[in-house]
Design a protein around this motif. Structure first.
Motif, PDB file in Angstrom:
ATOM      1  N   LEU A   1       0.834  -1.198   0.000  1.00 26.57           N
ATOM      2  CA  LEU A   1       0.000   0.000   0.000  1.00 26.57           C
ATOM      3  C   LEU A   1       0.875   1.257   0.000  1.00 26.57           C
ATOM      4  CD1 LEU A   1      -2.873  -0.970   2.469  1.00 26.57           C
ATOM      5  CD2 LEU A   1      -3.128  -0.369   0.054  1.00 26.57           C
ATOM      6  N   GLU A   2       1.975   1.231   0.736  1.00 27.36           N
ATOM      7  CA  GLU A   2       2.872   2.388   0.787  1.00 27.36           C
ATOM      8  C   GLU A   2       3.536   2.637  -0.559  1.00 27.36           C
ATOM      9  OE1 GLU A   2       4.169   2.229   5.514  1.00 27.36           O
ATOM     10  OE2 GLU A   2       5.331   1.117   4.004  1.00 27.36           O
ATOM     11  N   SER A   3       3.654   1.585  -1.371  1.00 25.45           N
ATOM     12  CA  SER A   3       4.242   1.765  -2.708  1.00 25.45           C
ATOM     13  C   SER A   3       3.255   2.429  -3.669  1.00 25.45           C
ATOM     14  CB  SER A   3       4.681   0.418  -3.271  1.00 25.45           C
ATOM     15  OG  SER A   3       3.566  -0.414  -3.577  1.00 25.45           O
ATOM     16  N   ILE A   4       1.961   2.370  -3.326  1.00 24.20           N
ATOM     17  CA  ILE A   4       0.936   2.978  -4.174  1.00 24.20           C
ATOM     18  C   ILE A   4       0.780   4.457  -3.881  1.00 24.20           C
ATOM     19  CG2 ILE A   4      -1.530   2.950  -4.755  1.00 24.20           C
ATOM     20  CD1 ILE A   4      -1.562  -0.005  -4.041  1.00 24.20           C
ATOM     21  N   GLY A   5       0.864   4.814  -2.611  1.00 26.69           N
ATOM     22  CA  GLY A   5       0.661   6.200  -2.220  1.00 26.69           C
ATOM     23  C   GLY A   5       1.033   6.416  -0.761  1.00 26.69           C
ATOM     24  N   ARG A   6       0.641   7.560  -0.222  1.00 33.55           N
ATOM     25  CA  ARG A   6       0.963   7.897   1.160  1.00 33.55           C
ATOM     26  C   ARG A   6      -0.054   7.241   2.086  1.00 33.55           C
ATOM     27  NH1 ARG A   6      -0.696  12.087   4.288  1.00 33.55           N
ATOM     28  NH2 ARG A   6      -1.653  13.082   2.480  1.00 33.55           N
ATOM     29  N   LEU A   7       0.417   6.310   2.900  1.00 30.57           N
ATOM     30  CA  LEU A   7      -0.449   5.553   3.797  1.00 30.57           C
ATOM     31  C   LEU A   7      -0.403   6.180   5.190  1.00 30.57           C
ATOM     32  CD1 LEU A   7      -2.195   2.900   3.745  1.00 30.57           C
ATOM     33  CD2 LEU A   7      -0.220   1.771   4.797  1.00 30.57           C
ATOM     34  N   SER A   8      -1.578   6.326   5.792  1.00 30.23           N
ATOM     35  CA  SER A   8      -1.618   6.905   7.136  1.00 30.23           C
ATOM     36  C   SER A   8      -2.759   6.306   7.945  1.00 30.23           C
ATOM     37  CB  SER A   8      -1.791   8.429   7.057  1.00 30.23           C
ATOM     38  OG  SER A   8      -3.027   8.776   6.429  1.00 30.23           O
ATOM     39  N   PHE A   9      -2.497   6.165   9.241  1.00 30.27           N
ATOM     40  CA  PHE A   9      -3.508   5.743  10.197  1.00 30.27           C
ATOM     41  C   PHE A   9      -3.894   6.965  11.029  1.00 30.27           C
ATOM     42  CE2 PHE A   9      -1.120   1.934   9.209  1.00 30.27           C
ATOM     43  CZ  PHE A   9      -2.099   0.960   9.092  1.00 30.27           C
ATOM     44  N   GLU A  10      -5.178   7.061  11.350  1.00 31.61           N
ATOM     45  CA  GLU A  10      -5.649   8.238  12.072  1.00 31.61           C
ATOM     46  C   GLU A  10      -6.744   7.842  13.060  1.00 31.61           C
ATOM     47  OE1 GLU A  10      -7.794  12.530  10.991  1.00 31.61           O
ATOM     48  OE2 GLU A  10      -6.719  11.389   9.443  1.00 31.61           O
ATOM     49  N   THR A  11      -6.712   8.442  14.245  1.00 30.59           N
ATOM     50  CA  THR A  11      -7.765   8.259  15.238  1.00 30.59           C
ATOM     51  C   THR A  11      -8.457   9.588  15.475  1.00 30.59           C
ATOM     52  OG1 THR A  11      -6.599   6.452  16.352  1.00 30.59           O
ATOM     53  CG2 THR A  11      -8.305   7.586  17.609  1.00 30.59           C
ATOM     54  N   VAL A  12      -9.751   9.606  15.242  1.00 33.72           N
ATOM     55  CA  VAL A  12     -10.560  10.817  15.375  1.00 33.72           C
ATOM     56  C   VAL A  12     -11.411  10.716  16.631  1.00 33.72           C
ATOM     57  CG1 VAL A  12     -12.498  12.086  14.357  1.00 33.72           C
ATOM     58  CG2 VAL A  12     -10.617  11.293  12.899  1.00 33.72           C
ATOM     59  N   THR A  13     -11.338  11.712  17.485  1.00 36.47           N
ATOM     60  CA  THR A  13     -12.135  11.707  18.707  1.00 36.47           C
ATOM     61  C   THR A  13     -12.979  12.964  18.886  1.00 36.47           C
ATOM     62  OG1 THR A  13     -10.272  12.605  19.979  1.00 36.47           O
ATOM     63  CG2 THR A  13     -10.509  10.203  19.929  1.00 36.47           C
ATOM     64  N   SER A  14     -12.698  14.015  18.148  1.00 38.07           N
ATOM     65  CA  SER A  14     -13.468  15.257  18.305  1.00 38.07           C
ATOM     66  C   SER A  14     -14.735  15.218  17.454  1.00 38.07           C
ATOM     67  CB  SER A  14     -12.621  16.461  17.900  1.00 38.07           C
ATOM     68  OG  SER A  14     -12.449  16.504  16.487  1.00 38.07           O
TER      69      SER A  14
ATOM     70  N   LEU B   1      -9.242   5.385  11.230  1.00 37.03           N
ATOM     71  CA  LEU B   1      -9.219   5.481   9.767  1.00 37.03           C
ATOM     72  C   LEU B   1      -7.888   4.992   9.209  1.00 37.03           C
ATOM     73  CD1 LEU B   1     -10.655   9.113   9.522  1.00 37.03           C
ATOM     74  CD2 LEU B   1     -11.946   6.993   9.188  1.00 37.03           C
ATOM     75  N   LEU B   2      -7.973   4.314   8.076  1.00 29.48           N
ATOM     76  CA  LEU B   2      -6.793   3.998   7.268  1.00 29.48           C
ATOM     77  C   LEU B   2      -6.964   4.751   5.958  1.00 29.48           C
ATOM     78  CD1 LEU B   2      -4.181   2.512   6.615  1.00 29.48           C
ATOM     79  CD2 LEU B   2      -5.553   0.535   5.916  1.00 29.48           C
ATOM     80  N   LYS B   3      -6.001   5.626   5.658  1.00 27.35           N
ATOM     81  CA  LYS B   3      -6.117   6.480   4.483  1.00 27.35           C
ATOM     82  C   LYS B   3      -4.971   6.214   3.521  1.00 27.35           C
ATOM     83  CE  LYS B   3      -8.402  10.423   6.737  1.00 27.35           C
ATOM     84  NZ  LYS B   3      -8.301  11.882   7.016  1.00 27.35           N
ATOM     85  N   LEU B   4      -5.289   6.338   2.243  1.00 23.10           N
ATOM     86  CA  LEU B   4      -4.292   6.269   1.176  1.00 23.10           C
ATOM     87  C   LEU B   4      -4.411   7.557   0.381  1.00 23.10           C
ATOM     88  CD1 LEU B   4      -2.143   4.373  -0.077  1.00 23.10           C
ATOM     89  CD2 LEU B   4      -3.916   3.609  -1.681  1.00 23.10           C
ATOM     90  N   ASP B   5      -3.390   8.410   0.493  1.00 17.90           N
ATOM     91  CA  ASP B   5      -3.440   9.740  -0.139  1.00 17.90           C
ATOM     92  C   ASP B   5      -4.709  10.486   0.276  1.00 17.90           C
ATOM     93  OD1 ASP B   5      -1.008   9.405  -1.434  1.00 17.90           O
ATOM     94  OD2 ASP B   5      -1.947   8.499  -3.201  1.00 17.90           O
ATOM     95  N   ASP B   6      -5.006  10.480   1.570  1.00 14.72           N
ATOM     96  CA  ASP B   6      -6.151  11.180   2.174  1.00 14.72           C
ATOM     97  C   ASP B   6      -7.506  10.586   1.783  1.00 14.72           C
ATOM     98  OD1 ASP B   6      -4.561  13.039   3.539  1.00 14.72           O
ATOM     99  OD2 ASP B   6      -4.391  14.293   1.748  1.00 14.72           O
ATOM    100  N   ARG B   7      -7.493   9.458   1.121  1.00 14.04           N
ATOM    101  CA  ARG B   7      -8.729   8.768   0.786  1.00 14.04           C
ATOM    102  C   ARG B   7      -8.932   7.626   1.784  1.00 14.04           C
ATOM    103  NH1 ARG B   7      -9.876   5.504  -4.917  1.00 14.04           N
ATOM    104  NH2 ARG B   7     -11.845   4.505  -4.297  1.00 14.04           N
ATOM    105  N   ILE B   8     -10.098   7.564   2.414  1.00 11.31           N
ATOM    106  CA  ILE B   8     -10.383   6.523   3.395  1.00 11.31           C
ATOM    107  C   ILE B   8     -10.554   5.185   2.678  1.00 11.31           C
ATOM    108  CG2 ILE B   8     -11.997   5.701   5.150  1.00 11.31           C
ATOM    109  CD1 ILE B   8     -12.740   8.608   5.700  1.00 11.31           C
ATOM    110  N   ILE B   9      -9.744   4.211   3.072  1.00 12.46           N
ATOM    111  CA  ILE B   9      -9.897   2.866   2.483  1.00 12.46           C
ATOM    112  C   ILE B   9     -10.343   1.844   3.536  1.00 12.46           C
ATOM    113  CG2 ILE B   9      -8.256   3.333   0.640  1.00 12.46           C
ATOM    114  CD1 ILE B   9      -6.198   1.639   2.166  1.00 12.46           C
TER     115      ILE B   9
END
Length: 351
Positions: free
Chosen positions: A186-199, A254-262
Motif C-alpha cells: 500500500l505504501e508503494s501505491i501512495g501515502r499511507l496513514s492511520f488516524e484516530t478521530v475523537t473530536s 481510519l486507514l487512508k491512502l493519499d487522504d482517501r479513506i480505504i
C-alpha cells in the motif's frame, strides 16, 4: 417507593437530568445506556411509536427508569402490542437503569398495566446481569412468565499485558509477515496513514466520505443500520456521534491512502472499555487487507491508551476469534402478557 408512568417525547425529555444522575450513580457497563445515544435513537426512530416510561422514586429522588417503546403489529381485526427497550436494534448491549431494589416496583408496574401490552421483549441484555436476573425473579413473583433465550455472543479481550507480547503470542509469524508485506504494498501505491478521530468536528467532517465509501465497501460485524443506509440512519449517527464525541466517548479509526479513506472502524469508549461498533473497507483494495491492517492499528491503540478490555460487539465472527477466545452472551427476555385478550392476539398474530 412508587412507580410513575410517562407517555410521549416531552415526558422522556424531561427525564434527562434524572437519567444522567442515574448513569453517574449506577455506572452501567454499556455505552448504549447513555443519554447521548438513547435520546438520538428516540428522536430518529421512535417518534411514531408510543413510548411508556416507568419511573421509580423514593423520597422525591429518582431511583430507576424503564423506557419502553410499543411496536404494533396489526391484523384484520386484532393488533399485537409489543414492548421493547428504547434503543433496541442498534444497541449492542442494553439493560435496566435501576437499582436492584427497584426491580420489584417495575415488575408490579408492568403487571398493573397488563391490559396495555401483549408481549414484553427485552433484547440484547447481558446474560448474568444482576439487575436483569432480579427483574426476572420479580416478574415471576407477579405471576408473569419470563423466558430467557440466547441471542448472540460478543467476543471480548481482557488487556493484561503489553502490546508486543500479546501480538507475538496471538498472531503467528506468517500472518505478521503478511501484514508487513501488505502494508509495504500500500505504501508503494501512495501515502499511507492511520488516524484516530475523537473530536465531534473531525468526526462530522469524515462522515460524508464514509457514506460514499458505502458504495464500494465490505461491511464487517453484525448486520445493522449503518450511517449511510438511509437518510434517517445517517442523521442518527450524525447526532449520536456528535453528542458522544462531546463526552469523549467516541473514537473513529481510519486507514487512508493519499487522504482517501480505504478502511474505517467506529467505536465507543466507556469506563476503560472500548467497544468496536461498526467498520468497513473499500473493496477496491481488498487484496491488501486494509481492514486487518486497521484492526492491528486499532488494537495497538487500545493497549497503549490504557483500556482494560476490548468488546468486539455482537456476532461471533471468525476474524474476532483470531484475537480472543473470551466471549460474553446477550440474551432476550420474553414475557407474554397474562390477559386472555393478549393470549388471543399472540395466537392469531404470531402464527
Amino acid at each position: 417507593m412508587q412507580a410513575e408512568t410517562g407517555h410521549g417525547s416531552e415526558e422522556w425529555d424531561a427525564l434527562q437530568q434524572d437519567w444522567r444522575n442515574l448513569t453517574n450513580r449506577l455506572q452501567p457497563r454499556s455505552p448504549f445506556m447513555h443519554w447521548e445515544w438513547l435520546s438520538a435513537w428516540h428522536r430518529h426512530f421512535a417518534t411514531n411509536h408510543p413510548l411508556t416510561v416507568l419511573v421509580c422514586r423514593q423520597d422525591n429522588q429518582c431511583t430507576g427508569i424503564l423506557p419502553l417503546v410499543t411496536h404494533v403489529r396489526r391484523g384484520k381485526k386484532l393488533q399485537l402490542r409489543t414492548l421493547r427497550l428504547l434503543g433496541t436494534g442498534l444497541s449492542d448491549q442494553l439493560g435496566l437503569m435501576a437499582q436492584l431494589a427497584d426491580t420489584s416496583t417495575l415488575a408490579r408496574a408492568l403487571y398493573d398495566r397488563r391490559h396495555q401490552w401483549d408481549l414484553l421483549e427485552l433484547k440484547d441484555v447481558e446474560a448474568g446481569d444482576p439487575a436483569i436476573a432480579e427483574f426476572c425473579r420479580a416478574l415471576i413473583n407477579e405471576g408473569l412468565q419470563p423466558t430467557i433465550t440466547p441471542d448472540c455472543k460478543r467476543p471480548c479481550l481482557t488487556i493484561d499485558e503489553d502490546w508486543d507480547s500479546f501480538y507475538a503470542r496471538v498472531i503467528g509469524k506468517k500472518t505478521r509477515r503478511r501484514n508487513r508485506i501488505q502494508r509495504r504494498k500500500l505504501e508503494s501505491i501512495g501515502r499511507l496513514s492511520f488516524e484516530t478521530v475523537t473530536s465531534a468536528e473531525a468526526y462530522l467532517g469524515h462522515l460524508p466520505q464514509i457514506r460514499k465509501l458505502h458504495e464500494r465497501h465490505f461491511n464487517t460485524g453484525q448486520k445493522r443500520q449503518r450511517p449511510f443506509d438511509t437518510t434517517t440512519g445517517y442523521r442518527f449517527f450524525h447526532d449520536a456521534g456528535q453528542a458522544l464525541a462531546a463526552q469523549s466517548m467516541l473514537a473513529l479509526h481510519l486507514l487512508k491512502l493519499d487522504d482517501r479513506i480505504i478502511a474505517y472502524d467506529l467505536g465507543l469508549r466507556h469506563n476503560r472499555r472500548y467497544l468496536q461498533y461498526l467498520g468497513g473497507y473499500d473493496s477496491n483494495y481488498a487484496r491488501y487487507s486494509p481492514g486487518r491492517l486497521l484492526q492491528v492499528y486499532l488494537l495497538r491503540w487500545c493497549f497503549e491508551t490504557g483500556f482494560s478490555e476490548v468488546d468486539f460487539g455482537r456476532g461471533d465472527h471468525d476474524w474476532k476469534r483470531k484475537w480472543t477466545s473470551q466471549t460474553r452472551e446477550n440474551v432476550t427476555i420474553t414475557v407474554p402478557g397474562p390477559t386472555l385478550m393478549s393470549r388471543l392476539r399472540r395466537t392469531v398474530l404470531m402464527r
